[in-house]
Enzyme design. Structure first.
Site, PDB file in Angstrom:
ATOM      1  N   HIS A  34      61.798  17.683  55.743  1.00  0.00           N
ATOM      2  CA  HIS A  34      62.194  19.143  57.737  1.00  0.00           C
ATOM      3  C   HIS A  34      61.491  18.171  58.411  1.00  0.00           C
ATOM      4  O   HIS A  34      60.537  17.525  57.778  1.00  0.00           O
ATOM      5  CB  HIS A  34      61.067  20.552  56.747  1.00  0.00           C
ATOM      6  N   HIS A  37      58.056  16.365  58.373  1.00  0.00           N
ATOM      7  CA  HIS A  37      57.770  15.055  57.719  1.00  0.00           C
ATOM      8  C   HIS A  37      58.251  14.229  58.719  1.00  0.00           C
ATOM      9  O   HIS A  37      57.588  13.649  58.782  1.00  0.00           O
ATOM     10  CB  HIS A  37      59.055  15.304  56.537  1.00  0.00           C
ATOM     11  N   ASP A 150      48.060  19.800  55.448  1.00  0.00           N
ATOM     12  CA  ASP A 150      47.604  20.109  54.072  1.00  0.00           C
ATOM     13  C   ASP A 150      45.814  19.600  54.182  1.00  0.00           C
ATOM     14  O   ASP A 150      45.656  17.874  53.861  1.00  0.00           O
ATOM     15  CB  ASP A 150      48.448  18.934  52.625  1.00  0.00           C
ATOM     16  N   GLN A 153      44.115  17.076  51.381  1.00  0.00           N
ATOM     17  CA  GLN A 153      44.747  16.722  50.696  1.00  0.00           C
ATOM     18  C   GLN A 153      44.013  15.767  51.949  1.00  0.00           C
ATOM     19  O   GLN A 153      43.781  14.192  51.362  1.00  0.00           O
ATOM     20  CB  GLN A 153      45.887  16.772  50.943  1.00  0.00           C
TER      21      GLN A 153
HETATM   22  P1  AMP Z   1      55.023  16.858  51.035  1.00  0.00           P
HETATM   23  O1  AMP Z   1      55.982  16.358  51.067  1.00  0.00           O
HETATM   24  O2  AMP Z   1      55.081  18.860  51.086  1.00  0.00           O
HETATM   25  O3  AMP Z   1      53.896  16.500  49.438  1.00  0.00           O
HETATM   26  O4  AMP Z   1      54.419  16.733  52.298  1.00  0.00           O
HETATM   27  C1  AMP Z   1      54.808  15.424  52.644  1.00  0.00           C
HETATM   28  C2  AMP Z   1      53.873  14.954  53.835  1.00  0.00           C
HETATM   29  O5  AMP Z   1      53.954  15.723  54.876  1.00  0.00           O
HETATM   30  C3  AMP Z   1      52.011  15.086  53.377  1.00  0.00           C
HETATM   31  O6  AMP Z   1      50.910  14.608  54.170  1.00  0.00           O
HETATM   32  C4  AMP Z   1      52.450  16.571  54.472  1.00  0.00           C
HETATM   33  O7  AMP Z   1      51.333  17.123  55.087  1.00  0.00           O
HETATM   34  C5  AMP Z   1      52.991  16.502  55.369  1.00  0.00           C
HETATM   35  N1  AMP Z   1      53.570  17.942  55.846  1.00  0.00           N
HETATM   36  C6  AMP Z   1      54.080  18.778  55.225  1.00  0.00           C
HETATM   37  N2  AMP Z   1      54.484  20.066  56.138  1.00  0.00           N
HETATM   38  C7  AMP Z   1      54.742  19.115  56.795  1.00  0.00           C
HETATM   39  C8  AMP Z   1      54.081  19.940  58.851  1.00  0.00           C
HETATM   40  N3  AMP Z   1      54.586  21.501  58.959  1.00  0.00           N
HETATM   41  N4  AMP Z   1      53.358  19.574  59.638  1.00  0.00           N
HETATM   42  C9  AMP Z   1      53.270  18.384  59.672  1.00  0.00           C
HETATM   43  N5  AMP Z   1      52.904  17.903  58.421  1.00  0.00           N
HETATM   44  C10 AMP Z   1      53.287  18.167  56.890  1.00  0.00           C
END
Ligand code: AMP
Length: 282
Positions: A34, A37, A150, A153
């Site tokens: 989205h 990312h 996160d 994280q």
């Molecule tokens: P994920 O696919 O959920 O593991 O996320 C991959 C990366 O995208 C991680 O570093 C998340 O923190 C970041 N991320 C996910 N959602 C958002 C968001 N709404 N805003 C900014 N970064 C995001």
């Protein structure tokens, strides 16, 4: 855009990029991409010559099998998004490629993984460290981009980078939100339109908590948020913690730390949603 699913092929491509003295920006993801990312990819494109995204739903970071099974997988549209924003390379390995044998490494993060996500999702951060270190070893990025959504994280990754002596700059990027304020998340796709609207209550409440922080004690703010969730029968609060940005331990008074963040997890329709907000007392 080049799509690769073999780590050996990726490693040899990385070698040739390194030989041409180009910098590499890396964005690890679990797909179902989205704008959150994509904002990380944009940031990488600003700061580095070559941007590499990985898409891999990492089994070792899920402590709940049904959460892993229900995790959205939308590879075709993910690749389309990435191509549209001119991402250079996408790495889409299968499980076998990343875990040809069981990864038995246990990381020690001291107290920072004993709280919040670490406490509620045992083993989660160990799994995150396993996969991110494996990916760092293959991609050898100059910079890696993570979302502040996160929040814990990011602290874990910074700690891991120090422990393993990686020469990688970790860049944390702002939270991208839907119009309603709800933090964008792959998990939002699992919500009905009605509940997706209702889930904006999470951000509304932490925004109020941030305002209240200027007037009330830490305990008052915590009680305020807990009561708001008790009154709201649609959402179930898992935790609300007000913590120091570096130790991630709860603060008792606003004067305990110069850098404070309020972190929250709530459930709606069986979907676990995470968010946080920086507390600014000035
Ligand atoms: P994920 O696919 O959920 O593991 O996320 C991959 C990366 O995208 C991680 O570093 C998340 O923190 C970041 N991320 C996910 N959602 C958002 C968001 N709404 N805003 C900014 N970064 C995001």
């Amino acid at each position: 855009m080049i799509t690769i699913n073999s780590k050996t092929e990726l490693a040899s491509l990385i070698n040739s990029i390194k030989l041409s003295n180009k910098t590499i920006g890396f964005i690890p993801t679990m797909g179902a991409l989205h704008q959150g990312h994509l904002s990380l990819v944009s940031e990488s494109k600003k700061q580095c010559n070559i941007s590499i995204v990985s898409i891999f739903v990492n089994p070792t970071q899920f402590n709940d099998l049904s959460d892993l099974e229900k995790y959205p997988r939308t590879l075709e549209s993910d690749l389309k998004f990435l191509d549209e924003i001119d991402c250079d390379i996408v790495f889409t390995p299968e499980n076998e490629e990343m875990y040809p044998k069981k990864d038995n490494r246990i990381f020690d993060f001291g107290n920072i993984d004993k709280v919040m996500e670490g406490a509620f999702r045992p083993g989660h951060f160990n799994g995150v460290a396993q996969i991110v270190s494996k990916l760092f070893d293959i991609v050898k990025p100059n910079c890696a981009f993570f979302g502040k959504k996160d929040f814990q994280q990011v602290a874990i990754i910074n700690n891991m980078v120090k422990q393993l002596n990686y020469n990688i700059q970790i860049i944390s990027c702002q939270i991208i939100r839907e119009k309603s304020g709800l933090a964008m998340s792959s998990r939002n796709e699992r919500l009905s339109p009605e509940n997706r609207k209702k889930a904006s209550f999470i951000y509304e409440t932490i925004l109020e908590a941030k305002k209240l922080a200027k007037l009330k004690t830490v305990n008052d703010v915590k009680t305020f948020v807990e009561n708001k969730f008790t009154e709201n029968t649609d959402l179930k609060l898992e935790y609300f913690e007000i913590v120091d940005d570096f130790s991630l331990q709860s603060v008792k008074n606003w004067t305990d730390s110069q850098n404070i963040t309020a972190c929250i997890v709530a459930h709606i329709e069986g979907v676990r949603l995470i968010d946080n907000i920086k507390i600014d007392l000035k």
